[in-house]
Design a protein around this motif. Structure first.
Motif, PDB file in Angstrom:
ATOM      1  N   ASP A   1     105.830  45.260  50.917  1.00  0.00           N
ATOM      2  CA  ASP A   1     107.193  45.802  50.961  1.00  0.00           C
ATOM      3  C   ASP A   1     107.521  46.557  49.677  1.00  0.00           C
ATOM      4  OD1 ASP A   1     107.615  44.810  53.481  1.00  0.00           O
ATOM      5  OD2 ASP A   1     108.654  42.997  52.815  1.00  0.00           O
ATOM      6  N   ASP A   2     107.023  46.056  48.526  1.00  0.00           N
ATOM      7  CA  ASP A   2     107.227  46.770  47.255  1.00  0.00           C
ATOM      8  C   ASP A   2     106.624  48.167  47.339  1.00  0.00           C
ATOM      9  OD1 ASP A   2     108.427  44.516  46.210  1.00  0.00           O
ATOM     10  OD2 ASP A   2     106.604  43.798  45.223  1.00  0.00           O
TER      11      ASP A   2
ATOM     12  N   GLU B   1     104.646  50.852  37.958  1.00  0.00           N
ATOM     13  CA  GLU B   1     105.426  49.695  38.388  1.00  0.00           C
ATOM     14  C   GLU B   1     104.505  48.724  39.136  1.00  0.00           C
ATOM     15  OE1 GLU B   1     109.124  48.639  41.432  1.00  0.00           O
ATOM     16  OE2 GLU B   1     109.001  50.640  40.546  1.00  0.00           O
TER      17      GLU B   1
ATOM     18  N   ILE C   1     103.043  46.106  41.676  1.00  0.00           N
ATOM     19  CA  ILE C   1     103.236  45.920  43.107  1.00  0.00           C
ATOM     20  C   ILE C   1     102.747  44.528  43.483  1.00  0.00           C
ATOM     21  CG2 ILE C   1     102.664  46.756  45.412  1.00  0.00           C
ATOM     22  CD1 ILE C   1     104.366  48.696  43.762  1.00  0.00           C
TER      23      ILE C   1
ATOM     24  N   ARG D   1     108.525  50.494  49.854  1.00  0.00           N
ATOM     25  CA  ARG D   1     109.820  50.941  49.345  1.00  0.00           C
ATOM     26  C   ARG D   1     109.670  52.153  48.422  1.00  0.00           C
ATOM     27  NH1 ARG D   1     111.605  49.920  44.550  1.00  0.00           N
ATOM     28  NH2 ARG D   1     110.201  48.127  44.298  1.00  0.00           N
ATOM     29  N   ILE D   2     108.711  52.076  47.496  1.00  0.00           N
ATOM     30  CA  ILE D   2     108.516  53.171  46.543  1.00  0.00           C
ATOM     31  C   ILE D   2     108.078  54.446  47.271  1.00  0.00           C
ATOM     32  CG2 ILE D   2     107.139  53.969  44.588  1.00  0.00           C
ATOM     33  CD1 ILE D   2     107.055  51.074  43.613  1.00  0.00           C
TER      34      ILE D   2
ATOM     35  N   THR E   1     103.908  42.936  46.661  1.00  0.00           N
ATOM     36  CA  THR E   1     103.853  42.811  48.124  1.00  0.00           C
ATOM     37  C   THR E   1     103.782  44.192  48.766  1.00  0.00           C
ATOM     38  OG1 THR E   1     106.254  42.921  48.458  1.00  0.00           O
ATOM     39  CG2 THR E   1     105.317  40.751  47.986  1.00  0.00           C
TER      40      THR E   1
ATOM     41  N   LYS F   1      99.600  48.906  41.226  1.00  0.00           N
ATOM     42  CA  LYS F   1     100.684  49.614  40.535  1.00  0.00           C
ATOM     43  C   LYS F   1     100.926  50.967  41.198  1.00  0.00           C
ATOM     44  CE  LYS F   1      99.878  47.681  35.881  1.00  0.00           C
ATOM     45  NZ  LYS F   1      99.548  48.033  34.472  1.00  0.00           N
TER      46      LYS F   1
END
Length: 419
Positions: A234-235, A228, A230, A238-239, A232, A224
């Protein structure tokens, strides 16, 4: 030496599969294929099988499939021509010899009065005794001129006799096979090496980076960020990138236990954009799963296709300079760099190049497959083909412009890598 071999194998494979696409669908349409060539220029070796000669040529900058009716291979026997002929058991002409001075015993001389070597397939004229003769011409007859044999191409075996859809598919199949080749290369990588799982596992941390200073360790699994979930890498990326200079609350799994820590992301410039980073390295775990390998092959092919189209868009809008383009010299240098990382990197590079070759050939430019497909589109809209001479002139100009572009790009490569 290893780089040279890798370059020849990769580039040769891409060209071979591209031309194989043209070849297979031309054959399926019933078109007579005169030559399947790898390379351009003088012939190094050639092998004839059936009605096609397979050649390897000196200049390794492409290849071609020469189809009957596409080029200036039409044979006209005009009134007054003296030809030698050979007959088969059905008394049909099986061989026509032009410029023959000393006939062999099995050959007959005919002074042509009228002939059709495309549709009705006959020769009329007068023999040595001034007697009128008419012979049918076998569909598989051979024409010999100055020692060179050419298989006769009845009109129904010629490229331009085929339906628009068949001609378009014979041309489109070349680029299509480049995309298919890329998919199978990505698939092979996935089956042999494994497919990245994209799990958000920390491979390593940068010394004195924000992540290391906050206690993030190699092997931690990020579950997390700011509450939020997580799933992958990529997740997670991105953050972090969306929050430069911001505090991020991480929840990680370490040795089966959850740990929490706060990390303030640094800010860096990425082009004109400022993004966040925390100083971590990533190397995705690999999973050997045939179904996921198929999915990964398709996904990679689509993703790289999109990326290359995006680069083309930037080139057209001026966001990407022509000076950054690479030709054979640049590709060779890049292959040398990629080869240092092993065979799977080379395979990945070959797949990307194959997609690039497919896309480049689909551009609606004269002399390229895309340019020819554009003429087919006009033909479909008009209901009749464009005048062949005019189309030929457009393609000739296109070839000249492409050669100029190739020279410019190659010169840029030479300056970039050797000066």
């Amino acid at each position: 030496m290893e780089t040279t071999i890798a370059f020849i194998l990769i580039f040769g494979s891409l060209v071979f599969f591209h031309e194989l696409g043209h070849f297979i669908f031309a054959k399926r349409a019933g078109i007579l294929v005169r030559e399947f060539a790898i390379g351009f220029g003088p012939k190094i070796i050639g092998y004839t099988k059936g009605e096609t000669i397979y050649t390897l040529r000196l200049l390794p900058i492409g290849g071609y499939v020469r189809m009957a009716g596409e080029d200036l291979d039409k044979i006209d026997l005009k009134p007054g021509y003296r030809i030698a002929i050979e007959l088969n058991k059905k008394e049909e002409i099986s061989k026509i010899i032009l410029n023959q001075k000393n006939p062999s015993p099995q050959q007959l001389f005919v002074e042509v009065e009228k002939a059709d070597l495309e549709k009705d397939l006959f020769v009329e004229g007068y023999d040595e005794e001034e007697k009128f003769v008419r012979y049918s011409v076998a569909r598989s007859a051979v024409v010999v001129e100055n020692g060179t044999e050419t298989v006769l191409a009845p009109y129904d075996r010629q490229f331009n006799s085929k339906k628009l859809s068949q001609r378009a598919m014979a041309i489109f199949a070349g680029p299509l096979f480049n995309f298919i080749l890329a998919f199978f290369i990505f698939l092979a990588i996935g089956l042999i090496q494994g497919v990245p799982t994209m799990e958000p596992v920390i491979f390593d941390t940068q010394e004195n980076g924000p992540a290391a200073q906050s206690g993030l360790l190699k092997g931690d699994v990020v579950t997390k960020i700011n509450g939020e979930s997580i799933a992958t890498w990529d997740d997670m990326a991105r953050i972090i990138q969306e929050n430069p200079n911001q505090q991020l609350d991480f929840t990680v799994s370490r040795d089966g236990q959850e740990k929490e820590m706060s990390i303030v992301a640094d800010s860096i410039k990425n082009g004109e954009e400022t993004v966040g980073q925390i100083g971590v390295y990533y190397q995705s775990p690999l999973e050997k799963n045939p179904l996921k390998a198929v999915q990964n092959g398709a996904t990679q092919t689509v993703d790289w296709t999109i990326q290359i189209f995006q680069l083309l868009g930037k080139l057209i809008t001026g966001q990407f300079s022509i000076d950054a383009l690479s030709g054979p010299v640049g590709i060779y240098q890049a292959t040398d760099e990629v080869a240092k990382f092993g065979v799977f990197s080379l395979m990945n590079w070959a797949a990307i190049l194959s997609i690039n070759l497919g896309i480049m050939n689909l551009l609606p430019l004269p002399a390229l497959d895309g340019g020819r497909l554009l003429f087919f589109l006009f033909e479909g809209l008009r209901g009749k083909p464009i005048d062949r001479q005019k189309e030929g002139m457009v393609h000739l100009v296109g070839i000249m412009l492409l050669m100029v572009l190739m020279i410019v790009v190659t010169w840029n490569d030479i300056q970039r890598f050797f000066f």
